[in-house]
Design an enzyme around this catalytic site. Structure first.
Site, PDB file in Angstrom:
ATOM      1  N   CYS A   1       1.124  -1.239   0.013  1.00  0.00           N
ATOM      2  CA  CYS A   1      -0.045  -0.100  -0.017  1.00  0.00           C
ATOM      3  C   CYS A   1       0.942   1.157  -0.222  1.00  0.00           C
ATOM      4  CB  CYS A   1      -0.935  -0.209   1.254  1.00  0.00           C
ATOM      5  SG  CYS A   1      -1.969   1.518   1.306  1.00  0.00           S
TER       6      CYS A   1
ATOM      7  N   CYS B   1      -0.504   4.235   2.002  1.00  0.00           N
ATOM      8  CA  CYS B   1      -0.292   4.109   3.389  1.00  0.00           C
ATOM      9  C   CYS B   1       1.169   4.181   3.950  1.00  0.00           C
ATOM     10  CB  CYS B   1      -0.821   2.511   4.021  1.00  0.00           C
ATOM     11  SG  CYS B   1      -2.290   2.080   2.989  1.00  0.00           S
ATOM     12  N   ASP B   2       2.055   3.798   3.062  1.00  0.00           N
ATOM     13  CA  ASP B   2       3.496   3.690   3.517  1.00  0.00           C
ATOM     14  C   ASP B   2       4.472   4.339   3.009  1.00  0.00           C
ATOM     15  OD1 ASP B   2       2.413   1.866   5.134  1.00  0.00           O
ATOM     16  OD2 ASP B   2       2.978  -0.031   4.217  1.00  0.00           O
TER      17      ASP B   2
HETATM   18  C1  LIG Z   1       0.295  -3.310   4.693  1.00  0.00           C
HETATM   19  C2  LIG Z   1      -0.769  -2.531   4.657  1.00  0.00           C
HETATM   20  C3  LIG Z   1      -0.687  -1.194   5.149  1.00  0.00           C
HETATM   21  C4  LIG Z   1      -1.826  -0.408   5.400  1.00  0.00           C
HETATM   22  N1  LIG Z   1      -1.753   0.946   5.951  1.00  0.00           N
HETATM   23  C5  LIG Z   1      -2.578   1.697   5.738  1.00  0.00           C
HETATM   24  C6  LIG Z   1      -2.727   2.661   6.425  1.00  0.00           C
HETATM   25  O1  LIG Z   1      -1.586   3.155   6.996  1.00  0.00           O
HETATM   26  N2  LIG Z   1      -3.773   3.589   6.535  1.00  0.00           N
HETATM   27  C7  LIG Z   1      -4.945   3.271   5.935  1.00  0.00           C
HETATM   28  O2  LIG Z   1      -5.941   4.189   5.909  1.00  0.00           O
HETATM   29  N3  LIG Z   1      -5.095   2.153   5.395  1.00  0.00           N
HETATM   30  C8  LIG Z   1      -3.761   1.283   5.164  1.00  0.00           C
HETATM   31  N4  LIG Z   1      -4.152   0.198   4.463  1.00  0.00           N
HETATM   32  C9  LIG Z   1      -5.239  -0.517   4.050  1.00  0.00           C
HETATM   33  C10 LIG Z   1      -6.303  -0.959   5.150  1.00  0.00           C
HETATM   34  O3  LIG Z   1      -5.696  -1.683   6.075  1.00  0.00           O
HETATM   35  C11 LIG Z   1      -7.472  -1.345   4.542  1.00  0.00           C
HETATM   36  O4  LIG Z   1      -8.285  -0.606   3.747  1.00  0.00           O
HETATM   37  C12 LIG Z   1      -8.659  -1.811   5.654  1.00  0.00           C
HETATM   38  O5  LIG Z   1      -7.940  -2.751   6.429  1.00  0.00           O
HETATM   39  C13 LIG Z   1      -9.837  -2.448   4.915  1.00  0.00           C
HETATM   40  O6  LIG Z   1     -10.519  -2.834   6.151  1.00  0.00           O
HETATM   41  P1  LIG Z   1     -11.676  -4.134   5.859  1.00  0.00           P
HETATM   42  O7  LIG Z   1     -12.168  -4.060   7.144  1.00  0.00           O
HETATM   43  O8  LIG Z   1     -12.579  -3.604   4.678  1.00  0.00           O
HETATM   44  O9  LIG Z   1     -10.889  -5.356   5.335  1.00  0.00           O
HETATM   45  P2  LIG Z   1      -9.737  -6.208   6.038  1.00  0.00           P
HETATM   46  O10 LIG Z   1      -8.748  -5.361   6.970  1.00  0.00           O
HETATM   47  O11 LIG Z   1      -9.132  -6.945   4.859  1.00  0.00           O
HETATM   48  O12 LIG Z   1     -10.368  -7.250   7.092  1.00  0.00           O
HETATM   49  C14 LIG Z   1     -11.142  -8.245   6.592  1.00  0.00           C
HETATM   50  C15 LIG Z   1     -11.636  -9.212   7.685  1.00  0.00           C
HETATM   51  O13 LIG Z   1     -12.411 -10.065   7.237  1.00  0.00           O
HETATM   52  C16 LIG Z   1     -11.860 -11.336   7.622  1.00  0.00           C
HETATM   53  N5  LIG Z   1     -12.448 -12.497   6.764  1.00  0.00           N
HETATM   54  C17 LIG Z   1     -12.031 -12.714   5.456  1.00  0.00           C
HETATM   55  N6  LIG Z   1     -12.609 -13.686   4.912  1.00  0.00           N
HETATM   56  C18 LIG Z   1     -13.683 -14.184   5.998  1.00  0.00           C
HETATM   57  C19 LIG Z   1     -14.412 -15.265   6.055  1.00  0.00           C
HETATM   58  N7  LIG Z   1     -14.797 -15.936   5.080  1.00  0.00           N
HETATM   59  N8  LIG Z   1     -15.164 -15.355   7.284  1.00  0.00           N
HETATM   60  C20 LIG Z   1     -14.973 -14.510   8.303  1.00  0.00           C
HETATM   61  N9  LIG Z   1     -14.246 -13.471   8.140  1.00  0.00           N
HETATM   62  C21 LIG Z   1     -13.482 -13.197   7.084  1.00  0.00           C
HETATM   63  C22 LIG Z   1     -10.465 -11.365   7.820  1.00  0.00           C
HETATM   64  O14 LIG Z   1     -10.050 -12.346   8.484  1.00  0.00           O
HETATM   65  C23 LIG Z   1     -10.483  -9.949   8.395  1.00  0.00           C
HETATM   66  O15 LIG Z   1     -10.572 -10.194   9.728  1.00  0.00           O
HETATM   67  C24 LIG Z   1      -2.954  -0.742   4.520  1.00  0.00           C
HETATM   68  C25 LIG Z   1      -3.154  -2.067   4.027  1.00  0.00           C
HETATM   69  C26 LIG Z   1      -1.995  -2.798   4.222  1.00  0.00           C
HETATM   70  C27 LIG Z   1      -1.918  -4.258   3.324  1.00  0.00           C
END
Ligand SMILES: Cc1cc2nc3c(=O)[nH]c(=O)nc-3n(C[C@H](O)[C@H](O)[C@H](O)COP(=O)(O)OP(=O)(O)OC[C@H]3O[C@@H](n4cnc5c(N)ncnc54)[C@H](O)[C@@H]3O)c2cc1C
Length: 356
Positions: free
Chosen positions: A145, A148-149
């Protein structure tokens, strides 16, 4: 009796609202739903806390001027959700059956629950290279990302891996910080849109980006303490060099860079919705109603809502995922209120839909 059956009755455990995912979207939905007295059950999936647990510093989440680590931000949100009565539970949602009301939700291992509404907040997983060093250095110089980084890599030379729109966008963005950005792509041609290729070409002319075509990263060297030291690569004049390692024209080389950004796409986690009426867009992300006004997070199945990166292939930020989690909880609340007392009695699908 399985763990999720109700004592004495042999019936599956029933919840008004089940949330799939404990990333930012799922936990935000849980906070709102718990405060609306919907007693949400939040299933963690195989990445408890979601993508933010992969990063050490979150510097752009509002309210934390000094920054906060991803795991701490998640832990705080989880505590906040639990404080209002949300329950988080280990498990992976394997299947949702939308042919009945309440929905039948099967977890990996075979436990079955029922739920009147489901919020799909299961995120998207960044595709990775699968090369030595990548896992150990993720968050310590390897990132998926740039938004982000990127700012942590001022005045350093960086590698961006990929040849699509995301890679071009990330490379262009990283020129704000980096002294030089190398775009490593395994073929000669890029599949990115002309718009992005043109922008990258401008940066190439300006000496800010260099294209490394027909090359693949085979290893990333460094330590979590010291960061990235460099990357090992192979190159073949006809591309896809890792498939031609025995070919004498395949050359090995090293690059001395301070960071590696992998931009080879994301895979939305939607397998458990296969077979339901939930529709996906061309790229596999959950299609929601969108637009303005209420109901933006509704899917094609009344009672199933989508939030966060599993819906959003563009913004993919913590704050936007949280915002969608909030919207999904409010939409689910409207839906559950519209079911009234019939929800708990397992009212038939047709009745629920005709009220929608
Ligand atoms: C390395 C990295 C650094 C980042 N840094 C930043 C930052 O500094 N600032 C920022 O704003 N954004 C950052 N991001 C982006 C941010 O992390 C994502 O946009 C955000 O986490 C998305 O949130 P989400 O809840 O939609 O999904 P996710 O964080 O992907 O969470 C998904 C969840 O669903 C669960 N899941 C998946 N499949 C199933 C299933 N079948 N049954 C039950 N649960 C399931 C997973 O276990 C997880 O708990 C970063 C991303 C990465 C990879």
């Amino acid at each position: 009796m399985t763990e999720t059956e109700t004592e004495g009755e042999g019936e599956p455990e029933h919840r008004r609202l089940l949330v799939a995912g404990t990333g930012i979207a799922g936990l935000t939905a849980a906070i709102y739903a718990a405060r609306s007295n919907h007693d949400p059950l939040v299933i963690e999936g195989d990445e408890p806390g979601g993508q933010l647990t992969l990063t050490t510093d979150v510097a752009n989440y509002p309210g934390f001027p000094e920054g906060i680590t991803g795991p701490e931000l998640i832990e705080r949100m989880k505590t906040q959700a639990e404080r209002f009565g949300a329950e988080t539970r280990h498990g992976v949602v394997e299947r949702v059956d939308d042919s009945t009301r309440p929905f039948e939700v099967e977890l990996a291992g075979g436990d079955v629950l029922t739920a009147d509404a489901v919020i799909a907040a299961s995120g998207a997983s960044a595709r990775t290279l699968g090369v030595p060093g990548e896992d150990e250095l993720m968050g310590y110089g390897v990132s998926t990302c740039a938004t982000c980084d990127g700012a942590f890599f001022r005045d350093q030379e960086l590698v961006v891996v990929g040849g699509g729109d995301a890679a071009m966008e990330e490379a262009t963005f990283l020129t704000k910080f980096a002294s030089k950005v190398y775009v490593v792509h395994r073929r000669e041609g890029f599949r990115a849109e002309d718009y992005w290729i043109d922008r990258v070409e401008e940066q190439v002319d300006a000496g800010e980006i260099e294209l490394v075509r027909n090359a693949e990263v085979t290893a990333i060297e460094g330590t979590p303490e010291g960061g990235i030291e460099g990357v090992s690569l192979v190159r073949h004049p006809e591309g896809h060099p890792t498939e031609k390692l025995d070919d004498p024209r395949t050359e090995e080389f090293e690059m001395d860079v301070g960071g590696v950004f992998i931009a080879i796409g994301h895979t939305p986690n939607t397998g458990y919705l296969e077979g339901t009426g939930v529709e996906m867009d061309d790229t596999g992300y959950i299609a929601t109603e969108g637009g303005a006004g209420g109901g933006q997070t509704r899917t094609a199945v009344p009672g199933i809502f989508g939030a966060g990166d599993v819906v959003d292939h563009h913004y993919q930020q913590a704050i936007t995922a949280g915002g969608m989690g909030c919207k999904a909880a409010i939409d689910a609340d409207d839906y559950l209120e519209s079911l009234g007392g019939r929800a708990a009695e397992g009212t038939a699908v047709a009745a629920a839909e005709s009220d929608d």
